[in-house]
Design a protein around this motif. Structure first.
Motif, mmCIF file in Angstrom:
data_model
loop_
_atom_site.group_PDB
_atom_site.id
_atom_site.type_symbol
_atom_site.label_atom_id
_atom_site.label_comp_id
_atom_site.label_asym_id
_atom_site.label_seq_id
_atom_site.Cartn_x
_atom_site.Cartn_y
_atom_site.Cartn_z
ATOM 1 N N GLU A 1 -10.908 102.792 19.706
ATOM 2 C CA GLU A 1 -11.358 103.484 20.921
ATOM 3 C C GLU A 1 -10.299 103.432 22.008
ATOM 4 N N GLU A 2 -9.598 102.294 22.113
ATOM 5 C CA GLU A 2 -8.527 102.164 23.105
ATOM 6 C C GLU A 2 -7.405 103.146 22.820
ATOM 7 N N ALA A 3 -7.030 103.269 21.533
ATOM 8 C CA ALA A 3 -5.956 104.184 21.157
ATOM 9 C C ALA A 3 -6.339 105.634 21.441
ATOM 10 N N VAL A 4 -7.574 105.993 21.118
ATOM 11 C CA VAL A 4 -8.049 107.357 21.367
ATOM 12 C C VAL A 4 -8.026 107.667 22.869
ATOM 13 N N MET A 5 -8.465 106.715 23.686
ATOM 14 C CA MET A 5 -8.503 106.908 25.135
ATOM 15 C C MET A 5 -7.094 107.109 25.701
ATOM 16 N N LEU A 6 -6.136 106.303 25.257
ATOM 17 C CA LEU A 6 -4.757 106.408 25.748
ATOM 18 C C LEU A 6 -4.133 107.743 25.360
ATOM 19 N N LEU A 7 -4.399 108.174 24.122
ATOM 20 C CA LEU A 7 -3.832 109.459 23.675
ATOM 21 C C LEU A 7 -4.469 110.631 24.406
ATOM 22 N N ASP A 8 -5.760 110.512 24.710
ATOM 23 C CA ASP A 8 -6.456 111.580 25.444
ATOM 24 C C ASP A 8 -5.939 111.702 26.876
ATOM 25 N N GLU A 9 -5.598 110.555 27.467
ATOM 26 C CA GLU A 9 -5.105 110.565 28.848
ATOM 27 C C GLU A 9 -3.740 111.237 28.950
ATOM 28 N N GLY A 10 -2.934 111.115 27.914
ATOM 29 C CA GLY A 10 -1.611 111.736 27.906
ATOM 30 C C GLY A 10 -0.629 111.014 28.820
ATOM 31 N N GLY A 11 0.536 111.626 29.039
ATOM 32 C CA GLY A 11 1.558 111.065 29.920
ATOM 33 C C GLY A 11 2.271 109.860 29.351
ATOM 34 N N LEU A 12 2.235 109.656 28.029
ATOM 35 C CA LEU A 12 2.880 108.503 27.417
ATOM 36 C C LEU A 12 4.309 108.843 27.028
ATOM 37 N N ASP A 13 5.227 107.878 27.198
ATOM 38 C CA ASP A 13 6.590 108.149 26.716
ATOM 39 C C ASP A 13 6.587 108.108 25.186
ATOM 40 N N LYS A 14 7.656 108.592 24.588
ATOM 41 C CA LYS A 14 7.718 108.796 23.136
ATOM 42 C C LYS A 14 7.450 107.499 22.352
ATOM 43 N N ASP A 15 8.155 106.414 22.725
ATOM 44 C CA ASP A 15 8.023 105.153 21.979
ATOM 45 C C ASP A 15 6.616 104.585 22.075
ATOM 46 N N PHE A 16 6.047 104.616 23.296
ATOM 47 C CA PHE A 16 4.706 104.060 23.480
ATOM 48 C C PHE A 16 3.662 104.900 22.753
ATOM 49 N N LYS A 17 3.874 106.222 22.762
ATOM 50 C CA LYS A 17 2.943 107.113 22.072
ATOM 51 C C LYS A 17 2.936 106.839 20.567
ATOM 52 N N GLU A 18 4.141 106.613 20.017
ATOM 53 C CA GLU A 18 4.232 106.298 18.578
ATOM 54 C C GLU A 18 3.502 104.994 18.261
ATOM 55 N N MET A 19 3.646 104.020 19.166
ATOM 56 C CA MET A 19 2.985 102.736 18.971
ATOM 57 C C MET A 19 1.463 102.894 19.004
ATOM 58 N N VAL A 20 0.972 103.709 19.944
ATOM 59 C CA VAL A 20 -0.470 103.931 20.053
ATOM 60 C C VAL A 20 -0.996 104.678 18.826
ATOM 61 N N GLN A 21 -0.201 105.648 18.337
ATOM 62 C CA GLN A 21 -0.622 106.390 17.139
ATOM 63 C C GLN A 21 -0.694 105.465 15.918
#
Length: 360
Positions: free
Chosen positions: A59-79
């Motif tokens: 749920e935390e990962a889904v929320m962060l991805l929905d919010e957007g605005g993540l840099d490339k490295d952090f986005k890959e980590m969340v995915q």
């Protein structure tokens, strides 16, 4: 499933509190009963906690991805977290399903194992000894205690029949898959032409019956005879009338015990075997009445069923119920049975899950 687990989690917390109360501690019967339930619920509750942690991570990962605005490295980590949590939820969910399957009430009991030589004469008796050795070595590897109840030896060191108890936590849950006909293919030492012979041995695994489960009226139900021990040899044979033969009059079942020099010890052992046999018959009759439940389980079917072949020339063991073949004959006969038993337990769980899902 999750709703069911939540109810069990509440019960787990309730028991935890009760176990610390003085009234419970002072009542040994109640304390023992609650501890058993607590122990059975522990793996379910612990697995559910792992499932909840994976769900929260998802749920935390889904929320962060929905919010957007993540840099490339952090986005890959969340995915990566999202994919891992999905996988964990699925794994823990499947494991929870297995933990929630109805438990066999006999699983934690000690067992009485009865091995009898079948077709093959002396060669069958010698293989009966090999199986006895295999089971005792397996028991030793799990720190279980073994005790011979009765043995009928042959002059060459085999057993026409032998019954023995294995005492240890979960003994029945592991060994219940061993009931049935075991077939051996090998060249007997007495065979001058080097031809492979096929012999059979039957194995029965009975959960130990507690006295409260089966009342016996010694005066009405039992005929008890005392006689002198007999066997393949030995300095104590035929010297004292310490052997016991108990006949269960209602069924005609006969149990003998002559392993101990004490008449009283032999009687006690014989009664344990008799109780376990009678309880096993009662359970089988009950299972037959409730249709196919018993037959759908691995290794709890007809005792005349050929379950396994031990082929010495090819160093091969084949379990015919699940199509398992391994080339580790010597290792298995030395008590390394876990690979075979684990495969049977997994197949049994899969069959039960399939049946449960089909019913739903």
């Amino acid at each position: 499933m999750i709703e069911k687990v939540k109810i069990l989690e509440e019960r787990y917390s309730e028991i935890s509190e009760k176990l610390s109360e003085p009234d419970t501690v002072n009542n040994q019967e109640l304390y023992k009963e609650l501890m058993k339930e607590y122990k059975n619920l522990t793996p379910i509750v612990e697995k559910y906690k792992e499932y909840v942690q994976a769900k929260e991570a998802n749920e935390e990962a889904v929320m962060l991805l929905d919010e957007g605005g993540l840099d490339k490295d952090f986005k890959e980590m969340v995915q990566e977290q999202l994919e891992q949590s999905k996988q964990d939820m699925q794994t823990f969910g499947e494991e929870l399903k297995i933990l929630l399957l109805p438990k066999d009430p006999n699983d934690e009991k000690n067992v009485i194992v009865e091995i009898r030589g079948g077709a093959g004469g002396e060669e069958a008796a010698l293989f009966a000894n090999s199986l006895y050795r295999m089971y005792t070595m397996y028991a030793n590897s799990r720190s279980w205690k073994t005790e011979v109840m009765n043995a009928n030896e042959t002059e060459l060191g085999g057993f026409k029949e032998i019954s023995f108890m294995i005492e240890g936590e979960g003994a029945y849950s592991r060994l219940k898959y061993e009931s049935g006909v075991h077939r051996v293919q090998r060249v007997p030492e007495t065979e001058s032409q080097g031809r492979v012979h096929t012999s059979t041995v039957t194995v029965a695994v009975l959960p130990e019956a507690e006295d409260v489960e089966l009342e016996l009226n010694e005066e009405k139900d039992l005929k008890i005879d005392v006689f002198r021990s007999s066997g393949a040899g030995g300095q104590h044979i035929n010297k004292t009338s310490s052997a016991i033969r108990i006949t269960h009059i209602p069924t005609g079942m006969v149990v003998e015990c002559q392993d101990e020099r004490s008449q009283y010890k032999n009687k006690d052992k014989a009664l344990k075997v008799l109780r376990s046999r009678l309880l096993d018959i009662a359970q089988r009759e009950h299972d037959d009445k409730i249709a196919s439940d018993r037959r759908s389980q691995i290794g709890t079917g007809d005792r005349s069923e050929r379950i396994r072949t031990y082929n010495y020339p090819e160093n091969r063991i084949s379990d015919h119920r699940i199509g398992l073949t391994i080339y580790k004959l010597e290792s298995v006969l030395n008590g390394n049975l876990d690979e075979v038993i684990d495969a049977l337990a997994t197949a049994d769980q899969a069959a039960k899950l399939s049946k449960q899902e089909g019913a739903n």
